[in-house]
Structure formats: C-alpha cells, structure tokens
Design a protein around this motif. Structure first.
Motif, short mmCIF file in Angstrom:
data_model
loop_
_atom_site.label_atom_id
_atom_site.label_comp_id
_atom_site.label_asym_id
_atom_site.label_seq_id
_atom_site.Cartn_x
_atom_site.Cartn_y
_atom_site.Cartn_z
N GLY A 106 -8.40 1.87 -2.30
CA GLY A 106 -8.72 1.10 -3.42
C GLY A 106 -10.05 1.52 -4.32
O GLY A 106 -9.85 1.48 -5.36
N TYR B 235 -6.83 -6.13 -1.73
CA TYR B 235 -7.43 -5.27 -0.93
C TYR B 235 -8.53 -6.11 0.00
O TYR B 235 -8.86 -5.81 1.04
N ARG C 260 0.87 -1.17 0.23
CA ARG C 260 0.17 -0.08 0.08
C ARG C 260 0.81 1.20 -0.11
O ARG C 260 0.56 2.23 -0.75
#
Length: 432
Positions: free
Chosen positions: A297, A274, A263
């Motif tokens: 996301g 995710y 991330r």
C-alpha cells in the motif's frame, strides 16, 4: 451500487462501474438514410395515389422542391383529409418525414415514419432502416414497448445498424424484460469473442444494472464475472470484489480471502481496504502478510508513508513477522506437519501470507488427502497454485470448489488463466 443512466442525452456513468456511452442513431444520419425517394413516389414507383389526393400531393411535392417548410405544412394540413388509401397515407407520411428533416423536428420525423410503416406499403428494401429509426426515436422517448416492436422489425428486415442490438437490449432491460435483454447481450458477447474481438463493455454494464435493480444479485455477479474476463483492469476487479465484500459482511475469514484477491489483482486503491486487510490478518495471526500488504500500500501510494496508524502496525508486526517466518519455515520442513492435516493447513496458510506459495502447495495437498471434501482447503490450494504460477493446476483445483467461495474460485480462475499481474500478490517479508 449502480446508477441508472441513459444515453440520450449522454451522461456520465457512475464511477463504481464505468462504461463507454452507447452509440445511438443521430438525426444527421437519419436525414441521409431516411429520405424517401421522392422521384419514385411521384412517378409511381409502386405507390399509386388516388385521384382525390393528387392535387394535394402535387402541392406537397412543389413545396418540398422549393424547400419551403411553411408551404409544406400548409399542403400537408390541407391534403391529409383527402388521403384515404394506404398509398395516399404513405405519401403523406413521407412528406411529414421530409418536413421534420427540414425543421429538424424529431417528433415530426417519427410521426412520418410511423405513418409510412403503418400503411404496410413500405418497400422491403427500406423496411429495415425505417423501422430502425422509428425504434431509435421511440427509444429516445423512453417508449420501450414501441422501441422493441420497431427494432425487432428492423432486425427481421435485415438491418445491419451497429446500434440496433445494444439499443434493443437496453429497451428490453428498461422495459422490465431483463432475461430477454441479457439474452441479446450474451449473444453479442459470444459473437464478439468468436470473432476474436472484445465485446462492448456496455453489454455487461447495462444488464448488471438491471439485475442489480431487480435484486438479482447472483445474476449480476455472473455478468460482472464475465466482464472481468474481457476487461481485467484493476477498476473492474475492484468493482466486482467490492460487491462480494458487501455480501460477506460478518464473515471475517471470507472477507480476508476477498481482500487477498483484490491485492492479487492490484485492485486495492483506498486506505480503508488496507486498514481492514491489516486488521483481519493481524487478528488471524499472519504478521508477515500484514507487513507485506502495508508495504504494498505504501509503494502504491494508497498509504502515505507518514501514516502514523500504519506505522504503529508495522512497529508491532514487523518483529513478529521475522520470528514467525522462521518458525513457519521450520514447521513446513517437519514430516509431522504433513501428517497432521490441521497443522498442514495452518502452516500452508502462513506460508502463502509470507510469500512462499510454492512451499504451501504440498502442505495443502496433504491436508486435502485427509479431508477431500473440505472446500476451503481446495480453494486455498488453488490460490497457492495460482500465486506460484501453476495456472493449469490452479484452474483444476478451483473447478472443484463449492460453497461460499465458489464465486471467488471462478474469479481466481480468470486471474490464473490470465497469469500474474505486474505486481506480485505476496512478497516474502522478514521484518519491519
């Protein structure tokens, strides 16, 4: 994970790695550089042919001047039995090469070069280029042992062909001499870095493939870690960290830390990542982090905003994130938290998840004083420092990390030295 590929013919690299194709010698270039000096040969030029071979040599020269391949072939066939001395055989080889060039026949070109080189009569000024192209042809034929022999000879003769080093590296790798191949690649990498230029990506990809095929995973990751340093793109970060995820199967806490680095480097691109991240963070009790990663996301397009599954997670974790953020902030300000190493670390973990990395640093430092040998706290301190923009402090902290997060610490060090990417790794969140 890696798919073996060759540069002749050129093929696409497996998407998991990505790589520019190797530049190898081409027949067109060979025609320009390999052409022997016929005039020098005819006049002597250091080559003295025998009396018995003279008639055949004259026919070869006449056929070559007329650019008559059939006549050249006939002259070669008739003259080869009379070529008895090294000089005679060198002369035959030179015309085999010329015939191969006329007919665009690489096999015949290779035979001609070999015949010339094997006589020991190749002029010093031509040794580098002749050996290089002989090695190039052997490489194309997957005769790696011969390619190594010729390319090493070209190197020793002072060849400056840009394709020599990568081709020699790949010959060693494909020939099973992985350490030698990596030694050449590493030298190329060091040389490029010293010159202030970026090393060719194939200097990383080819050895990584070879180490992977030999099940030498640690060495493969060493190479890929170096690759990320020179190619810190989301794709290269993803490639490397995905391998770490495979290795960490079953260790939920380690998986979560790997996903956090994905991330932080903008290398999470697929919905399943995710989903796993959100699941692990939910299970670990970090609702603020769950909400933040899902929102990231959605903003990146990896998660459609209409995705009902993630919508349900936001509905359940959003309210918890708001209340948890308040509770964590309150705990962080209590002196009792600093005096309780376990509480200090837990609060610091939650703060980082909520996008409050700077506030987590003193809590990790307090926890580390009570347990200076705790490598996990040392690692998490480095992460907090990196996310807070304290690059030098983060590098110092990561240098002390041992155990199963050593590789992650090395990768975070690269990220810390490079600075934060465009998108923040964690953003404060107070609700759904």
């Amino acid at each position: 994970m890696f798919t073996r590929f060759r540069s002749m013919p050129a093929t696409a690299m497996a998407a998991v790695l990505g790589c520019a194709l190797m530049t190898t010698a081409t027949p067109a270039a060979a025609q320009k550089k390999e052409k022997p000096k016929k005039e020098e040969a005819a006049k002597g030029g250091g080559i003295s042919i025998s009396k018995e071979f003279m008639p055949a040599a004259k026919k070869m020269e006449e056929a070559q001047k007329a650019k008559d391949p059939a006549a050249m072939q006939a002259a070669l066939t008739a003259g080869q039995p009379t070529a008895t001395t090294p000089d005679d055989k060198y002369y035959v080889g030179s015309y085999q090469l010329q015939l191969g060039i006329l007919n665009k026949d690489q096999t015949l070109q290779a035979q001609g070069l070999d015949a010339m080189l094997e006589t020991g009569r190749t002029p010093a000024e031509n040794a580098g280029i002749y050996n290089f192209y002989s090695g190039n042809f052997a490489y194309g034929a997957k005769n790696y042992a011969k390619a190594i022999q010729r390319l090493e000879a070209a190197k020793a003769a002072g060849s400056t062909e840009s394709a020599l080093a990568p081709m020699l590296m790949d010959s060693y790798l494909n020939g099973g001499q992985i350490d030698k191949g990596w030694e050449i690649a590493k030298a190329g990498i060091d040389s490029a870095r010293a010159a202030g230029t970026k090393p060719s990506e194939e200097l990383y990809v080819r050895p990584a493939q070879a180490f992977q095929k030999a099940n030498r995973t640690n060495e493969m990751l060493d190479v890929l870690t170096m690759r990320v340093q020179d190619y810190p793109t989301p794709a290269t970060w993803r490639n490397t960290l995905y391998i770490l995820l495979q290795q960490a199967a079953g260790d939920k806490e380690l998986n979560l830390d790997i996903l956090r680095l994905m991330r932080a480097t903008n290398s999470m691109t697929q919905r399943p990542e995710y989903l796993e991240y959100a699941g692990l963070a939910t299970e670990a009790g970090y609702p603020g982090e769950v909400v933040a990663v899902i929102r990231q996301g959605q903003n990146s397009g990896a998660i459609p905003k209409t995705d009902s599954h993630f919508g349900s997670i936001l509905e359940s974790q959003g309210p918890r994130a708001a209340s948890d953020a308040a509770a964590v902030a309150a705990d962080a300000s209590k002196p009792a938290t600093l005096n309780n190493p376990k509480a200090a670390r837990a609060t610091a973990d939650a703060l980082v998840g909520n996008g409050e990395a700077a506030k987590a640093i003193p809590l990790y430092e307090a926890a580390l004083k009570a347990a200076p040998a705790d490598s996990l706290i040392q690692y998490r301190l480095g992460v907090a420092q990196a996310l807070a923009g304290q690059g030098d402090a983060a590098v110092a902290s990561f240098a002390k990390v041992q155990g199963n997060r050593l590789r992650l610490a090395q990768l975070w060090t690269i990220r810390a030295k490079a600075g934060a990417p465009a998108a923040a790794a964690a953003t404060p969140t107070t609700g759904g």
